[in-house]
Design a protein around this motif. Sequence first.
Motif, PDB file in Angstrom:
ATOM      1  N   LEU A  34       0.830  -1.203   0.000  1.00 61.16           N
ATOM      2  CA  LEU A  34       0.000   0.000   0.000  1.00 61.16           C
ATOM      3  C   LEU A  34       0.865   1.254   0.000  1.00 61.16           C
ATOM      4  O   LEU A  34       1.953   1.269   0.575  1.00 61.16           O
ATOM      5  CB  LEU A  34      -0.905   0.026   1.231  1.00 61.16           C
ATOM      6  CG  LEU A  34      -1.904  -1.125   1.346  1.00 61.16           C
ATOM      7  CD1 LEU A  34      -1.348  -2.258   2.197  1.00 61.16           C
ATOM      8  CD2 LEU A  34      -3.219  -0.646   1.930  1.00 61.16           C
ATOM      9  N   TYR A  36       0.704   5.387   0.951  1.00 60.33           N
ATOM     10  CA  TYR A  36      -0.026   6.424   1.675  1.00 60.33           C
ATOM     11  C   TYR A  36       0.698   7.755   1.483  1.00 60.33           C
ATOM     12  O   TYR A  36       1.916   7.810   1.320  1.00 60.33           O
ATOM     13  CB  TYR A  36      -0.085   6.122   3.173  1.00 60.33           C
ATOM     14  CG  TYR A  36      -1.081   5.066   3.559  1.00 60.33           C
ATOM     15  CD1 TYR A  36      -0.741   3.716   3.516  1.00 60.33           C
ATOM     16  CD2 TYR A  36      -2.361   5.404   3.969  1.00 60.33           C
ATOM     17  CE1 TYR A  36      -1.653   2.745   3.869  1.00 60.33           C
ATOM     18  CE2 TYR A  36      -3.280   4.432   4.329  1.00 60.33           C
ATOM     19  CZ  TYR A  36      -2.915   3.111   4.270  1.00 60.33           C
ATOM     20  OH  TYR A  36      -3.815   2.146   4.622  1.00 60.33           O
ATOM     21  N   GLN A  38       1.241  11.351   3.541  1.00 61.44           N
ATOM     22  CA  GLN A  38       1.063  11.981   4.845  1.00 61.44           C
ATOM     23  C   GLN A  38       1.511  13.425   4.752  1.00 61.44           C
ATOM     24  O   GLN A  38       2.694  13.725   4.602  1.00 61.44           O
ATOM     25  CB  GLN A  38       1.857  11.239   5.939  1.00 61.44           C
ATOM     26  CG  GLN A  38       1.579  11.756   7.335  1.00 61.44           C
ATOM     27  CD  GLN A  38       2.222  10.901   8.420  1.00 61.44           C
ATOM     28  OE1 GLN A  38       3.215  10.221   8.189  1.00 61.44           O
ATOM     29  NE2 GLN A  38       1.663  10.929   9.616  1.00 61.44           N
ATOM     30  N   LYS A  41      -0.804  15.230   9.455  1.00 61.88           N
ATOM     31  CA  LYS A  41      -0.958  14.221  10.492  1.00 61.88           C
ATOM     32  C   LYS A  41      -1.424  12.876   9.922  1.00 61.88           C
ATOM     33  O   LYS A  41      -0.715  11.882   9.981  1.00 61.88           O
ATOM     34  CB  LYS A  41      -1.965  14.710  11.545  1.00 61.88           C
ATOM     35  CG  LYS A  41      -1.508  15.936  12.333  1.00 61.88           C
ATOM     36  CD  LYS A  41      -0.433  15.596  13.307  1.00 61.88           C
ATOM     37  CE  LYS A  41       0.060  16.787  14.110  1.00 61.88           C
ATOM     38  NZ  LYS A  41      -0.948  17.266  15.080  1.00 61.88           N
ATOM     39  N   ALA A  42      -2.650  12.859   9.393  1.00 58.05           N
ATOM     40  CA  ALA A  42      -3.250  11.573   9.018  1.00 58.05           C
ATOM     41  C   ALA A  42      -2.729  11.078   7.670  1.00 58.05           C
ATOM     42  O   ALA A  42      -2.883  11.748   6.659  1.00 58.05           O
ATOM     43  CB  ALA A  42      -4.771  11.707   8.946  1.00 58.05           C
ATOM     44  N   PRO A  43      -2.093   9.898   7.629  1.00 60.31           N
ATOM     45  CA  PRO A  43      -1.776   9.301   6.332  1.00 60.31           C
ATOM     46  C   PRO A  43      -3.064   9.015   5.562  1.00 60.31           C
ATOM     47  O   PRO A  43      -4.013   8.486   6.138  1.00 60.31           O
ATOM     48  CB  PRO A  43      -1.055   8.003   6.706  1.00 60.31           C
ATOM     49  CG  PRO A  43      -0.600   8.191   8.115  1.00 60.31           C
ATOM     50  CD  PRO A  43      -1.631   9.074   8.749  1.00 60.31           C
ATOM     51  N   PHE A  45      -4.839   7.154   2.198  1.00 57.43           N
ATOM     52  CA  PHE A  45      -4.628   6.016   1.315  1.00 57.43           C
ATOM     53  C   PHE A  45      -4.527   6.463  -0.141  1.00 57.43           C
ATOM     54  O   PHE A  45      -5.309   7.289  -0.610  1.00 57.43           O
ATOM     55  CB  PHE A  45      -5.798   5.046   1.496  1.00 57.43           C
ATOM     56  CG  PHE A  45      -5.807   3.903   0.532  1.00 57.43           C
ATOM     57  CD1 PHE A  45      -6.590   3.957  -0.611  1.00 57.43           C
ATOM     58  CD2 PHE A  45      -5.047   2.783   0.763  1.00 57.43           C
ATOM     59  CE1 PHE A  45      -6.615   2.913  -1.507  1.00 57.43           C
ATOM     60  CE2 PHE A  45      -5.062   1.724  -0.129  1.00 57.43           C
ATOM     61  CZ  PHE A  45      -5.851   1.786  -1.262  1.00 57.43           C
ATOM     62  N   MET A  48      -3.543   0.362  -3.338  1.00 54.52           N
ATOM     63  CA  MET A  48      -3.250  -0.959  -2.828  1.00 54.52           C
ATOM     64  C   MET A  48      -2.937  -1.853  -4.006  1.00 54.52           C
ATOM     65  O   MET A  48      -3.692  -1.887  -4.989  1.00 54.52           O
ATOM     66  CB  MET A  48      -4.427  -1.540  -2.057  1.00 54.52           C
ATOM     67  CG  MET A  48      -4.144  -2.907  -1.472  1.00 54.52           C
ATOM     68  SD  MET A  48      -5.509  -3.512  -0.474  1.00 54.52           S
ATOM     69  CE  MET A  48      -6.719  -3.885  -1.740  1.00 54.52           C
ATOM     70  N   LEU A  88       4.483   7.219   2.113  1.00 54.01           N
ATOM     71  CA  LEU A  88       4.785   6.006   2.869  1.00 54.01           C
ATOM     72  C   LEU A  88       4.376   4.776   2.075  1.00 54.01           C
ATOM     73  O   LEU A  88       3.279   4.720   1.516  1.00 54.01           O
ATOM     74  CB  LEU A  88       4.032   6.009   4.206  1.00 54.01           C
ATOM     75  CG  LEU A  88       4.422   7.093   5.210  1.00 54.01           C
ATOM     76  CD1 LEU A  88       3.365   7.198   6.297  1.00 54.01           C
ATOM     77  CD2 LEU A  88       5.774   6.783   5.827  1.00 54.01           C
ATOM     78  N   LEU A 102       0.662  -4.345   9.311  1.00 51.65           N
ATOM     79  CA  LEU A 102       1.126  -3.453   8.249  1.00 51.65           C
ATOM     80  C   LEU A 102       2.484  -2.900   8.666  1.00 51.65           C
ATOM     81  O   LEU A 102       2.597  -2.286   9.720  1.00 51.65           O
ATOM     82  CB  LEU A 102       0.112  -2.332   8.073  1.00 51.65           C
ATOM     83  CG  LEU A 102       0.023  -1.598   6.748  1.00 51.65           C
ATOM     84  CD1 LEU A 102      -0.304  -2.525   5.617  1.00 51.65           C
ATOM     85  CD2 LEU A 102      -1.010  -0.489   6.841  1.00 51.65           C
ATOM     86  N   PHE A 104       5.520  -0.382   7.728  1.00 51.80           N
ATOM     87  CA  PHE A 104       5.798   0.798   6.918  1.00 51.80           C
ATOM     88  C   PHE A 104       7.289   0.945   6.629  1.00 51.80           C
ATOM     89  O   PHE A 104       8.137   0.598   7.448  1.00 51.80           O
ATOM     90  CB  PHE A 104       5.334   2.066   7.648  1.00 51.80           C
ATOM     91  CG  PHE A 104       3.849   2.275   7.638  1.00 51.80           C
ATOM     92  CD1 PHE A 104       3.051   1.709   8.618  1.00 51.80           C
ATOM     93  CD2 PHE A 104       3.252   3.047   6.655  1.00 51.80           C
ATOM     94  CE1 PHE A 104       1.675   1.907   8.618  1.00 51.80           C
ATOM     95  CE2 PHE A 104       1.886   3.251   6.643  1.00 51.80           C
ATOM     96  CZ  PHE A 104       1.101   2.673   7.626  1.00 51.80           C
ATOM     97  N   GLY A 105       7.583   1.521   5.463  1.00 52.47           N
ATOM     98  CA  GLY A 105       8.924   1.996   5.182  1.00 52.47           C
ATOM     99  C   GLY A 105       9.142   3.334   5.868  1.00 52.47           C
ATOM    100  O   GLY A 105       8.217   3.886   6.475  1.00 52.47           O
ATOM    101  N   GLN A 106      10.345   3.852   5.762  1.00 51.48           N
ATOM    102  CA  GLN A 106      10.675   5.077   6.489  1.00 51.48           C
ATOM    103  C   GLN A 106      10.148   6.319   5.798  1.00 51.48           C
ATOM    104  O   GLN A 106      10.181   7.403   6.365  1.00 51.48           O
ATOM    105  CB  GLN A 106      12.199   5.188   6.698  1.00 51.48           C
ATOM    106  CG  GLN A 106      12.998   5.387   5.432  1.00 51.48           C
ATOM    107  CD  GLN A 106      13.396   4.085   4.755  1.00 51.48           C
ATOM    108  OE1 GLN A 106      12.550   3.261   4.412  1.00 51.48           O
ATOM    109  NE2 GLN A 106      14.672   3.911   4.531  1.00 51.48           N
TER     110      GLN A 106
END
Lengths: 114, 113
Positions: A34, A36, A38, A41-43, A45, A48, A88, A102, A104-106
């Motif tokens: 997936l 995202y 950001q 604040k909120a990632p 979508f 997918m 992300l 889930l 996440f990458g950095q």
Amino acid sequence: EDKVVQSPLSLVVHEGDTVTLNCSYEVTNFRSLLWYKQEKKAPTFLFMLTSSGIEKKSGRLSSILDKKELFSILNITATQTGDSAIYLCAVLNAGGTSYGKLTFGQGTILTVHP
Amino acid sequence: DTEVTQTPKHLVMGMTNKKSLKCEQHMGHRAMYWYKQKAKKPPELMFVYSYEKLSINESVPSRFSPECPNSSLLNLHLHALQPEDSALYLCASSARENGEKLFFGSGTQLSVL
């Protein structure tokens, strides 16, 4: 342990440029990948991906998955200042005690200058 | 606009305080999550609730205590936190426990003094 690596870590471009963000992964029981965005604040979508070679597209954004080589790319064409954000990548594990996890990458910090 | 609502947006607490973070969603999702995000780092999973039952605890210290009173609400009770617990705490929900298409709230920015 599941691992997701994104590159580059940061990117500075000018409006109108095209950018490619990379995501490579190692996961024991891959289910999906997936993307995202950001901003504050909120990632939120974006995409997918579960199948190799099928491009997902939404406006100027597109993404594709290669399950053989274990990576995905996110393309943004004709970038705008509103595209500035952290992007992300995350992979979903569908097996064992990690089911539903889930990872996440950095993230890639994208800055688009006017 | 996110359909996952978190309160408060900001919280400052001392190490001896007890506080709670709240999260609410009305999308009929059956899985809810708590993530912790430090500055310039990706979100890290803390807890997963599926059908109001705790299904994943990522070895989180007991000073963090989750609670799921019903399918729409998720709380995170905080007690005796440390300064290193300062972070953005994100709540998320998904239709099912498999974690696909998480919808995130705007988070609570927590500072522990």
